[in-house]
Structure formats: structure tokens, C-alpha cells
Design an enzyme around this catalytic site. Structure first.
Site, PDB file in Angstrom:
ATOM      1  N   HIS A   1      36.170  55.361  60.169  1.00 55.58           N
ATOM      2  CA  HIS A   1      35.446  55.612  61.507  1.00 55.58           C
ATOM      3  C   HIS A   1      33.885  55.562  61.233  1.00 55.58           C
ATOM      4  O   HIS A   1      33.369  55.725  60.226  1.00 55.58           O
ATOM      5  CB  HIS A   1      35.621  57.275  61.671  1.00 55.58           C
ATOM      6  CG  HIS A   1      37.040  57.756  62.010  1.00 55.58           C
ATOM      7  ND1 HIS A   1      38.105  57.914  61.040  1.00 55.58           N
ATOM      8  CD2 HIS A   1      37.500  57.691  63.189  1.00 55.58           C
ATOM      9  CE1 HIS A   1      38.966  58.171  61.789  1.00 55.58           C
ATOM     10  NE2 HIS A   1      39.104  58.077  62.922  1.00 55.58           N
TER      11      HIS A   1
ATOM     12  N   CYS B   1      41.765  61.027  62.779  1.00 58.72           N
ATOM     13  CA  CYS B   1      40.468  61.134  63.503  1.00 58.72           C
ATOM     14  C   CYS B   1      39.735  62.325  63.401  1.00 58.72           C
ATOM     15  O   CYS B   1      38.534  62.732  62.783  1.00 58.72           O
ATOM     16  CB  CYS B   1      40.657  60.515  65.010  1.00 58.72           C
ATOM     17  SG  CYS B   1      41.611  59.344  65.261  1.00 58.72           S
TER      18      CYS B   1
END
Length: 638
Positions: A384, A333
Site C-alpha cells: 500500500h 488492506c
């Protein structure tokens, strides 16, 4: 009066305080006998749970997951009671229900042997015949501590000491046996008709190698003896399909003490892995994803900013570079956040979908490692998605559709869970509720039945989890969709809206396969090593009858290789029957046996992995068949 809405939509009115079991009794005596637990307003509850307000209620039987959980949790207490009767000095640690059955961790001087397991099992059956009713009671923390101290249960004492001062603590009692437990449990022991203690393992207290090693007994119970018979047959089949066993036999991967939890992939295993990754790239490319790659190691300040430092530090590996602390990434992330932030974005750029096959490292305790299913280094098929708030629903639905398409390719059915805010979360309740409602709205729009999993979200947002059901009926959590409003704040991410002002994007964190390594292991067991043609390391084995047929066999293999088929020849100086059996043992989809007739220009003798002799086929027809099977990723060979 309160209104209780049942699963079929029926609404019944009762006095406040009526229990789940009493509702079942009011409907019918037969229903009450098979009701093992309840699902009250989406939460699993004990059948003794009083209902105080208008609620939805689903009465759970053994066929329901929650019903199995209560049944098997009771089984763990039955096991502990039998152990305490036979070995009064034994000290009990924890005994939860698990996906298939239960276990109990026990500290006792006697080394448990198969003979002792059999003795405990007989004692469990004897206790069941006593027809004991199970009673739930509550105590204050102080009284509970006094109770377990008097009983000498040091592990229970530690568990209670870690609870808040004002905690109300529950015990479940059956006969002379009483155990600290939050439940749920069934009403009495009479529904238990079949018992089997399955295995024994060592388990450190709290999973910490610095603590004492306890003896863990695994077991299972059923309301019918036939169900136990079926389960034991399933276990035998599962042993045959164990990915560690097949991984060795098929020469796919290995694990070595020089790197515990760090798998080695062999040439054949890499073929399957590369096919999986190529498939992943194709599916994502045509759905508008761009592929990125982020560094393996990043400065510790980044992990502090992302929140992983506070929530995941104990599972991370660290090193020092230029007098600064660095961490090997446990997740992808933060790197994705930095790539987004490298330049400005307009609302016209969104949604921005960035996918990454990112290698991550997580420190797992040595005793928790399990083949490819639990490793310390794995590749997440991460992505993402950065989007405006009004794009959330559409993007969540697109991820759901992608997951559905991918799982169908492998023949998986699946169920869905919606997991909500955990205790160690970041962000306000309002933001969490907004995110949770957005995921729920997407599921409702898609018409997907889902189970609520309270408190199991990621620390930064709620999530949708996909639990795949394999060919043996076992479930595996793989894909996830996590909706995040926290990272944009932590990393100061923004985009310029149509109003010319800065706005925060919302982010979807998602995986489809989950971990490439784990998904590989699941596929080995799901297919029993018999991979569909497109994944098989060797798709066609050409077997010459004698030495004089070698050149012709190689020419056939060459033709197939030219159209992209993975074809090999078996020239070994072994009998024909041995080579055919070996190809079958290697689970190769197609075999061609070539001799004089084939070399003289006749059709080819085709053998299919599961069905054997398939008759004659021309080379052109075989090429067409193979191309179609590989292109469509067919699960069948005929």
C-alpha cells in the site's frame, strides 16, 4: 452524419444507425467476411450493433481477443443446438465463451459419455454445413419469460427473473434454435471449420453445492483445421506441464483432503518459495518499500468499516473471541490502514510505501479449487502506497516499472487492462473518474497499449491489471495496481500538507506476483519444471562413478556449497546411467560425473539438463559460471 474513426486513424462518415458489419462491408467484402465483432469506443460489441454517434471503431478478427470471444460464444450456442436436436428434453443453463473455447452447462437425464460427446460433435459439424445465419432479437422481460416458460427452460427462466423489470432482453436465433444471450456472436456459422469437444465436468448451478449438479461440456472451434491441430498439440504439452503433476513428481507440494484448498509445501518447494520471497524483498527494499506484517484475524467491526463486510462477507471465515465476532483476513488492506494511522504524517513523509507478504484466507467452493491456482489460503505480495494527489502519476509509473522488471526476470511478456467502476462500488462518480483518469494518464505516459475492461474495477477504485503470457501462449492475470480514494475516507486517514492543514492521502493497492502460491504454479508450468538455476531446489548434482569416488564427490559438493550453491551427491547403489537419468528427470540444471580422472586432479565432466554432455570444465570455471548464472538470474544454462 456521424464520424467513425478506425484503428489506423482513418475517419469515415456514415448515416447514424450503420452497423459494425456494414462499416466492414463498406471498406471491403473480404474484410467483412473475417470481421467477427467490434470494439466500439473501447467496448466489445456485436457486429449487428448500430452506431449512433461519433465513435472509434476497431474491427475484430479471430486473431483479436474480442473476435475469439464472439467466435467461441457462437460455438457454445452451436453445441447447445446440437444437444437439443439429439436430446430435446435437455434443459440449458449457461454457455459462455472462456479464455480457450467455451462450455455449456446442461441438465439432462442421459449421462454424457465419450461416445455421446462424439455424437454431439458430429451433429455440430452437420449444423454448420446448413449455413445458418444468426439473428439477434430483443424482447421485454415479460415476453422473454413467456417464451422460456413455454420451452420449459427453467434455468433461463430463473436468469430472466433476476433481471430488472425494465430490462431489454436479447435472444440469438440460428435455424430452429433460439437462446437467451447478451452476445456478441458472429454473423453466421460458415466461418467454423474445425470443432472439438474436449472434456466433461460436473458443475453446480450457480456454483452452489446446494443446487443440482449439471453436466458441463467443454469445447473449442476454429476457422482453420490447422489451428485445431496446433491447439490439440498445445493441450498435450500443457498436460505434461500441469503443475499438479510436476509438483508431485518433483516433490514440491501436495494437497490433502484433510485441508482442501490449503497447500502443503515440501522442502524442495520451500526452497523455490523462499527464493521468490527473497527476490521480492530485495526488489522492494531497493525501491524504498518498508515491510510490515498485520494480524491474521481482526474484529468484524474493522471489516464493516473497510467495506469488505458488505462486498466480500460470503468469501470470509469467522470465529468468536471474548464474545466478539472476528474474521480471518481475506485481504491485507485494513491492517495496512491501521499501521498508517498509528501516528501523524506530514506531506514530507510521503510517499510511504508499505509492503506485506500477507497470508489471507478466502472461502472458495470445493468444486472451484484447482491445485495452486485456486486455493483457500495464499500469500499476497501486497503493498500500500500512501501519497499526496500530485504524487499519484509518478508512483503508478514506478509500480509499472517494478512489474516490468520483475516479469522480465521470468521471461514473461504481458498485456495490460484498465478496469473501471463496477456496479457494486462505493464513492461518487466524480472521484471514480478522477482515479480512472490518473491511471490512464500513467499508461499513456509510459506508452503502454491497454485494453479497457469496463465495470471490472475493485469496489473501492479502478485498477490496472497485468496479464502474463507463458511459454505456451496462455495468459494469467497476476499483478494489479488499484487507485483508491475511498479507504482514506472510511478510516479517516490524513496528513498535514505544506499549508499546515489536514488532507486525505490517496492510496495505491498493488501486487506484482499476485499470489505466491498461484505464481509458483504458473512458474512450474511456464518452465515445465525446468527452473532457472537461481530457483532450482538442487542446482548441481554430483554423481560418483563408484563407491571409491564418494569422498571426492562430497568434497566437490562442499566447495560449491561454500559459495552458496545448492549441491548434492547421489550415492545410491544404482547404475551410473540410472542416476544420470534420474537427475535429468528431476530437472536438475547441472550434473557432474566424477571418476578416477576427476579424482586425480583433472577437469570435471559436466552435463547440462537439456543438452547433455557439455565436455570438461575446471572447478574454478564452474564456480565462476554458477555465480554468474545465479547472480544475474539467467534463464539459460549454457
Amino acid at each position: 452524419m456521424i464520424d467513425i474513426t478506425l484503428k489506423d486513424g482513418t475517419v469515415k462518415s456514415y448515416e447514424p444507425g450503420i452497423t459494425v458489419l456494414d462499416v466492414a462491408k463498406d471498406i471491403s467484402t473480404g474484410l467483412a467476411k473475417v470481421t467477427l465483432a467490434g470494439e466500439l469506443n473501447g467496448n466489445l460489441v456485436d457486429i449487428r450493433q448500430p452506431i449512433l454517434e461519433n465513435s472509434t471503431l476497431n474491427l475484430l478478427k479471430f486473431d483479436d481477443e474480442g473476435g475469439k470471444h464472439a467466435f467461441w460464444h457462437t460455438g457454445s450456442h452451436l453445441l447447445a443446438q446440437a444437444v437439443k436436436r439429439l436430446y430435446p428434453q435437455a434443459q440449458l443453463a449457461i454457455g459462455p465463451a472462456i479464455d480457450r473455447g467455451f462450455y455449456y452447462d446442461i441438465d439432462m437425464d442421459v449421462i454424457i459419455t465419450p461416445e455421446i460427446m462424439e455424437k454431439i460433435e458430429k451433429e455440430m459439424a452437420k449444423i454448420v454445413k446448413e449455413g445458418l445465419v444468426i439473428v439477434r432479437s430483443e424482447m421485454s422481460r415479460a415476453d422473454a419469460l413467456t417464451k422460456v416458460k413455454q420451452e420449459g427452460e427453467i434455468y433461463k427462466e430463473e436468469l430472466i427473473e433476476n433481471l430488472p423489470e425494465d430490462a431489454i432482453i436479447s435472444f440469438y436465433t440460428q435455424g430452429e434454435f433460439s437462446d437467451l444471450c447478451a452476445g456478441p456472436h458472429i454473423n453466421d456459422l460458415s466461418p467454423i471449420k474445425a470443432i472439438k469437444l474436449l472434456s466433461l465436468a460436473g458443475a453446480y448451478w450457480h456454483g452452489d453445492e446446494k443446487n443440482k449438479m449439471l453436466q458441463r461440456i467443454y469445447g473449442i472451434t476454429f476457422p482453420k483445421k490447422s489451428q485445431l491441430t496446433e491447439y490439440l498439440e498445445l493441450l498435450e504439452e500443457a498436460k505434461k506441464r500441469d503443475h499438479r503433476k510436476l509438483g508431485k513428481e518433483l516433490d514440491l507440494f501436495s494437497l490433502h483432503e484433510e485441508g482442501p484448498g490449503f497447500p502443503f509445501f515440501h522442502p524442495k518447494g520451500m526452497i523455490i518459495r523462499n527464493e521468490l520471497e527473497n527476490f521480492w524483498r530485495e526488489e522492494h527494499s531497493r525501491r524504498g518499500y518498508e515491510e510490515i506484517r498485520t494480524p491474521m484475524m481482526l474484529n468484524s467491526e474493522l471489516w464493516k468499516r473497510s467495506g469488505h463486510w458488505d462486498h466480500y462477507k460470503e468469501n470470509m471465515y469467522f470465529t468468536e473471541i471474548d464474545d466478539c465476532e472476528y474474521a480471518i483476513k481475506p485481504m491485507n488492506c485494513p491492517g495496512g490502514m491501521l499501521i498508517y494511522k498509528r501516528k501523524g504524517h506530514s506531506y514530507r513523509d510521503l510517499p510511504l510505501r508499505m509492503g506485506e507478504l500477507g497470508s489471507v484466507h478466502r472461502h472458495e467452493l470445493h468444486g472451484a479449487l484447482h491445485g495452486l491456482m485456486r486455493v483457500r489460503n495464499f500469500t499476497q505480495d501486497d503493498a500500500h502506497i500512501f501519497m499526496t494527489p500530485d504524487q499519484i502519476k509518478e508512483e503508478v509509473i514506478k509500480v509499472i516499472d517494478l512489474a516490468d522488471d520483475v516479469y522480465k526476470i521470468f521471461g514473461f511478456n504481458y498485456r495490460v487492462e484498465l478496469s473501471t467502476k463496477p456496479e457494486n462500488s462505493i464513492g461518487s462518480d466524480e472521484v471514480w473518474e478522477t482515479a480512472t483518469e490518473a491511471l490512464r494518464d500513467a499508461l499513456v505516459t509510459k506508452g503502454i497499449d491497454y485494453r479497457l475492461n469496463p465495470g471490472d474495477g475493485a469496489f473501492y477504485g479502478p485498477k490496472i491489471d497485468f496479464h502474463l503470457e507463458d511459454s505456451l501462449g496462455r495468459t494469467w492475470q497476476c499483478g494489479t495496481i488499484q487507485l483508491d480514494f475511498q479507504m482514506p475516507e472510511l478510516f479517516d486517514l490524513n496528513y498535514i500538507g505544506s499549508d499546515g492543514e489536514k488532507h486525505r492521502p490517496a492510496i495505491i493497492h498493488r501486487t506484482i506476483l499476485g499470489s505466491i502460491e498461484r505464481f509458483f504454479g504458473i512458474l512450474i508450468e511456464h518452465f515445465g519444471g525446468k527452473f532457472p538455476v537461481w530457483l532450482a531446489p538442487v542446482q548441481v548434482m554430483v554423481i560418483p562413478v563408484a563407491d571409491v569416488h564418494h569422498d571426492f564427490a562430497q568434497s566437490i559438493a562442499n566447495v560449491l556449497q561454500e559459495i552458496g550453491v545448492r549441491a548434492s551427491c547421489d550415492y545410491r547403489d544404482e547404475k551410473l546411467g540410472y542416476r544420470i537419468r534420474d537427475a535429468q528427470m528431476q530437472k536438475i540444471p547441472y550434473m557432474l560425473v566424477v571418476g578416477d580422472k576427476e579424482a586425480e586432479g583433472g577437469d570435471l565432466a559436466l552435463r547440462i539438463r537439456d543438452t547433455g554432455d557439455a565436455g570438461l570444465i575446471s572447478l574454478d570455471d564452474l564456480k565462476e559460471k554458477l555465480i554468474e548464472k545465479i547472480k544475474t538470474k539467467s534463464l539459460t544454462l549454457d
